[in-house]
Design a protein around this motif. Structure first.
Motif, mmCIF file in Angstrom:
data_model
loop_
_atom_site.group_PDB
_atom_site.id
_atom_site.type_symbol
_atom_site.label_atom_id
_atom_site.label_comp_id
_atom_site.label_asym_id
_atom_site.label_seq_id
_atom_site.Cartn_x
_atom_site.Cartn_y
_atom_site.Cartn_z
ATOM 1 N N LEU A 1 -11.800 36.423 -32.418
ATOM 2 C CA LEU A 1 -12.535 35.578 -31.483
ATOM 3 C C LEU A 1 -12.207 33.844 -31.724
ATOM 4 C CD1 LEU A 1 -15.945 37.158 -32.385
ATOM 5 C CD2 LEU A 1 -14.901 37.272 -30.172
ATOM 6 N N THR A 2 -11.510 33.835 -32.876
ATOM 7 C CA THR A 2 -11.237 32.240 -33.216
ATOM 8 C C THR A 2 -9.958 32.176 -32.281
ATOM 9 O OG1 THR A 2 -12.080 32.340 -35.539
ATOM 10 C CG2 THR A 2 -10.370 30.569 -35.137
ATOM 11 N N GLY A 3 -9.103 32.958 -32.265
ATOM 12 C CA GLY A 3 -8.022 33.149 -31.438
ATOM 13 C C GLY A 3 -8.221 32.913 -29.997
ATOM 14 N N LEU A 4 -9.272 33.234 -29.377
ATOM 15 C CA LEU A 4 -9.829 32.976 -28.170
ATOM 16 C C LEU A 4 -10.535 31.641 -27.964
ATOM 17 C CD1 LEU A 4 -11.080 36.846 -27.662
ATOM 18 C CD2 LEU A 4 -8.949 35.766 -26.586
ATOM 19 N N GLY A 5 -10.815 31.101 -28.854
ATOM 20 C CA GLY A 5 -11.078 29.786 -28.735
ATOM 21 C C GLY A 5 -12.635 29.658 -29.343
ATOM 22 N N TYR A 6 -13.418 30.626 -29.687
ATOM 23 C CA TYR A 6 -14.805 30.542 -29.895
ATOM 24 C C TYR A 6 -14.756 30.114 -31.330
ATOM 25 C CZ TYR A 6 -15.339 33.777 -25.900
ATOM 26 O OH TYR A 6 -15.541 34.168 -24.672
ATOM 27 N N LYS A 7 -16.127 29.240 -31.600
ATOM 28 C CA LYS A 7 -16.487 28.928 -32.860
ATOM 29 C C LYS A 7 -17.069 30.094 -33.444
ATOM 30 C CE LYS A 7 -18.276 25.276 -31.039
ATOM 31 N NZ LYS A 7 -17.828 25.136 -29.637
ATOM 32 N N VAL A 8 -16.711 30.502 -34.712
ATOM 33 C CA VAL A 8 -17.201 31.710 -35.181
ATOM 34 C C VAL A 8 -17.743 31.541 -36.668
ATOM 35 C CG1 VAL A 8 -16.620 34.065 -35.836
ATOM 36 C CG2 VAL A 8 -15.466 33.164 -34.118
ATOM 37 N N HIS A 9 -19.033 32.046 -36.781
ATOM 38 C CA HIS A 9 -19.724 32.230 -38.061
ATOM 39 C C HIS A 9 -19.803 33.699 -38.692
ATOM 40 C CE1 HIS A 9 -21.114 28.228 -38.050
ATOM 41 N NE2 HIS A 9 -21.003 28.321 -36.795
ATOM 42 N N ALA A 10 -19.349 34.379 -39.681
ATOM 43 C CA ALA A 10 -19.134 35.563 -40.206
ATOM 44 C C ALA A 10 -20.203 35.750 -41.224
ATOM 45 C CB ALA A 10 -17.844 35.944 -40.485
ATOM 46 N N ALA A 11 -20.974 36.939 -41.078
ATOM 47 C CA ALA A 11 -21.719 37.407 -42.321
ATOM 48 C C ALA A 11 -21.508 38.916 -42.571
ATOM 49 C CB ALA A 11 -23.095 37.365 -41.827
ATOM 50 N N ASN A 12 -21.411 39.453 -43.643
ATOM 51 C CA ASN A 12 -20.987 40.545 -44.590
ATOM 52 C C ASN A 12 -22.279 41.539 -44.276
ATOM 53 O OD1 ASN A 12 -19.100 42.040 -47.026
ATOM 54 N ND2 ASN A 12 -18.847 42.600 -45.023
ATOM 55 N N SER A 13 -23.444 41.070 -44.198
ATOM 56 C CA SER A 13 -24.651 41.893 -44.229
ATOM 57 C C SER A 13 -25.752 41.320 -43.428
ATOM 58 C CB SER A 13 -25.200 41.717 -45.880
ATOM 59 O OG SER A 13 -25.496 40.661 -46.307
ATOM 60 N N PHE B 1 -12.075 49.191 -30.236
ATOM 61 C CA PHE B 1 -11.837 48.270 -29.122
ATOM 62 C C PHE B 1 -10.539 47.526 -29.187
ATOM 63 C CE2 PHE B 1 -14.919 46.590 -31.937
ATOM 64 C CZ PHE B 1 -14.336 45.160 -32.392
ATOM 65 N N SER B 2 -10.318 47.099 -28.187
ATOM 66 C CA SER B 2 -8.878 46.283 -28.029
ATOM 67 C C SER B 2 -9.441 44.705 -27.848
ATOM 68 C CB SER B 2 -7.956 46.405 -26.805
ATOM 69 O OG SER B 2 -8.870 46.279 -25.569
ATOM 70 N N LEU B 3 -8.311 43.896 -27.912
ATOM 71 C CA LEU B 3 -8.763 42.426 -27.901
ATOM 72 C C LEU B 3 -9.072 42.121 -26.476
ATOM 73 C CD1 LEU B 3 -8.583 39.511 -28.568
ATOM 74 C CD2 LEU B 3 -5.935 39.462 -27.926
ATOM 75 N N ILE B 4 -8.663 42.867 -25.583
ATOM 76 C CA ILE B 4 -8.999 42.700 -23.981
ATOM 77 C C ILE B 4 -10.477 43.044 -23.898
ATOM 78 C CG2 ILE B 4 -8.578 43.305 -21.620
ATOM 79 C CD1 ILE B 4 -6.133 41.686 -22.908
ATOM 80 N N GLU B 5 -10.926 44.312 -24.387
ATOM 81 C CA GLU B 5 -12.174 44.895 -24.221
ATOM 82 C C GLU B 5 -13.141 44.049 -24.760
ATOM 83 O OE1 GLU B 5 -11.496 49.826 -24.127
ATOM 84 O OE2 GLU B 5 -11.358 48.657 -25.934
ATOM 85 N N LEU B 6 -12.815 43.498 -26.326
ATOM 86 C CA LEU B 6 -13.723 42.675 -26.943
ATOM 87 C C LEU B 6 -13.868 41.177 -25.960
ATOM 88 C CD1 LEU B 6 -15.374 41.815 -29.333
ATOM 89 C CD2 LEU B 6 -13.250 40.978 -30.186
ATOM 90 N N SER B 7 -12.896 40.809 -25.583
ATOM 91 C CA SER B 7 -12.675 39.311 -24.822
ATOM 92 C C SER B 7 -13.503 39.631 -23.451
ATOM 93 C CB SER B 7 -11.380 38.764 -24.675
ATOM 94 O OG SER B 7 -10.497 39.598 -23.620
ATOM 95 N N SER B 8 -13.302 40.816 -22.923
ATOM 96 C CA SER B 8 -13.954 40.978 -21.264
ATOM 97 C C SER B 8 -15.365 41.210 -21.796
ATOM 98 C CB SER B 8 -13.366 41.912 -20.673
ATOM 99 O OG SER B 8 -13.514 43.201 -21.387
ATOM 100 N N ASN B 9 -15.966 41.797 -22.738
ATOM 101 C CA ASN B 9 -17.397 42.139 -22.942
ATOM 102 C C ASN B 9 -17.957 40.728 -23.533
ATOM 103 O OD1 ASN B 9 -18.727 45.212 -23.317
ATOM 104 N ND2 ASN B 9 -16.383 45.068 -23.528
ATOM 105 N N VAL B 10 -17.539 39.985 -24.309
ATOM 106 C CA VAL B 10 -18.057 38.669 -24.765
ATOM 107 C C VAL B 10 -18.102 37.742 -23.566
ATOM 108 C CG1 VAL B 10 -17.520 36.542 -26.156
ATOM 109 C CG2 VAL B 10 -17.388 38.989 -27.193
#
Length: 494
Positions: A394-406, A479-488
């Protein structure tokens, strides 16, 4: 009293039938006139697979041994029908010698129900096996495929390493397909059904089907007019068509023809009798015919069995048609097959008519260009390796990403953040609370936030958490990068 019995009763004395009731004739098709003929031999009415059993029992009687009194065998009637019977035979005193008193009971229907139960139990067992490994396997494949794509993006396609990574990607995708096939057969595949016009879906698949069958096989497409709509996941329809095309290709030696045809059919109680199961109603029929080698009866009888294949070791999984069968049953349809050796094969896939407007549906996905953006995304995943991968993608696609492990960490992040989240991407099954509960809690303070659920679990597990409902966004792992990016991108733009 003998004539009122529901069982067939007979007496054999000195190799002749000296008594038989009407029920004996009804079950076996053998009449008193038949038994009176000089050349009559009961063994001629016994099915091939049961002849040796009857001969062995006769020899035991002749040796003075006592075979088991109750046994089962098959009778081949003169009209071509084969029935299963349970026999009880005992030796009795008759006139001046010994005779054999036999009682036959038609257990054909019981045997069919028993076979259906065994098949159901087999499917349930494989379904449990598939469901048990699917989650962990899909998580592993997500990490493998995701990191492969990232690595390949950094390389020039002419780089020798790129080719090596492509081979790994092909193997990983085959593994993912195998998992999908297992789940499809077990009817546990995660689906997102849409109201579809099959003429449009099949037209969009023509190029793919042509590539699957090769240049030596002609592909004829005959769309039916005024075709009714059906409700099915378009990806599942792609799976059905691809598997049917591969099956036809393998049945054709050299040059041949594959024909795909659609049409509407209404089945009433009378016409429904010719089908293998109760099937009254309105259906859209997709007919797939080939002029290949055709099939023997034993192949037809086992055609939809999981792992049954006529191919050499290593050349097929035996899951293609089992997957087709599972998908069709999952969508309340049925499949009818006609085939003769040397005469080709015709499959008729019946899917229930759905009265509603057709939706647009993407078809077979091929590698494309990833969609980018700059919105703020919160991703929640309890598998650390997938969480790290998601952040990288997601970062590589330009989004600002916050991550949580739970979920607990996600709630804290949301509370501490001064920025509103545009999108929540969350796993479904997690410790503390599930993804749906987390989304509901976060939406209370982020009302404009959109949600994308993801999971490697099977459909039944996900449905239990209330995710597989119309209007909810869901992404199946791997899922692939393409599938993730198109869904998002699609969710953010909706």
């Amino acid at each position: 009293m003998i004539e009122q019995s529901n069982d067939a009763i007979y007496i054999i004395y000195e190799s002749r039938f000296v008594l038989m009731n009407k029920r004996f004739t009804a079950i076996t098709g053998i009449t008193e006139e038949d038994t009176a003929k000089a050349d009559f031999n009961f063994l001629d009415s016994v099915a091939v697979e049961s002849k040796q059993l009857i001969l062995d029992r006769a020899e035991m009687w002749e040796r003075g041994e006592q075979p088991s009194s109750v046994y089962e065998f098959a009778i081949a009637k003169s009209n071509g029908e084969c029935i299963q019977v349970q026999a009880s035979v005992s030796q009795i005193d008759y006139e001046n010698g010994k005779a054999y008193l036999g009682i036959l009971r038609d257990i054909t229907e019981y045997k069919e129900l028993e076979a259906q139960l065994r098949q159901s139990q087999k499917m349930e067992s494989i379904g449990r096996l598939a469901g048990g490994v699917a989650h962990d396997f899909n998580n592993i494949l997500t990490v493998i495929l995701g990191n492969l794509e990232l690595a390949m993006l950094k390389l020039d396609p002419v780089d020798p390493l790129y080719k090596d990574l492509s081979e790994i990607e092909v193997a990983a995708n085959r593994s993912a397909d195998l998992t999908r096939q297992l789940l499809g057969f077990a009817r546990q595949q995660t689906v997102a059904p849409k109201v579809l016009d099959l003429n449009i879906i099949i037209t969009n698949m023509m190029n793919i089907l042509n590539r699957l069958i090769g240049e030596d096989i002609e592909l004829a497409w005959m769309p039916g007019e005024n075709l009714w709509n059906v409700r099915i996941d378009p990806t599942q329809m792609d799976q059905i068509l691809a598997n049917m095309a591969v099956n036809a290709r393998d049945a054709i030696d050299g040059v041949g023809k594959l024909t795909v045809e659609t049409g509407n059919v209404s089945i009433d109680e009378d016409s429904g009798q010719k089908y293998p199961e109760p099937s009254t109603g309105e259906y859209v029929v997709t007919t797939v015919s080939d002029n290949g080698s055709g099939m023997e009866k034993y192949v037809l009888d086992n055609l939809f069995e999981p792992f049954f294949t006529t191919k050499d070791l290593g050349e097929g999984t035996g899951l293609g048609l089992a997957t087709v069968f599972g998908i069709i049953k999952q969508n309340d349809g049925f499949i009818d097959v006609a085939s003769e050796p040397g005469e080709g094969t015709t499959f008729k896939i019946h899917l229930p008519r759905f009265k509603g407007e057709a939706e647009s549906a993407g078809s077979f996905k091929e590698r494309g260009v990833a969609n980018v953006g700059n919105e703020t995304i919160l991703i929640v995943e309890d598998e650390l390796s997938i969480l790290k991968l998601g952040v990288k993608l997601l970062t590589g696609l330009g989004y600002k990403v916050h991550a949580a492990n739970s979920p607990k960490e996600a709630i804290q992040l949301s509370a501490d953040s001064t920025t509103a989240f545009d999108l929540l991407i969350t796993d479904v099954v997690m410790p503390e609370m599930n993804g749906k509960e987390l989304a509901q809690q976060l939406l209370a303070t982020n009302s404009g936030m959109k949600v994308l659920f993801m999971s490697g679990y099977t459909a039944d597990v996900i449905a239990h958490h209330g995710i597989l409902k119309d209007g909810l966004n869901f992404l199946q792992k791997p899922f692939s990068l393409i599938e993730l990016s198109s869904n998002v991108r699609g969710i953010l733009d909706s």
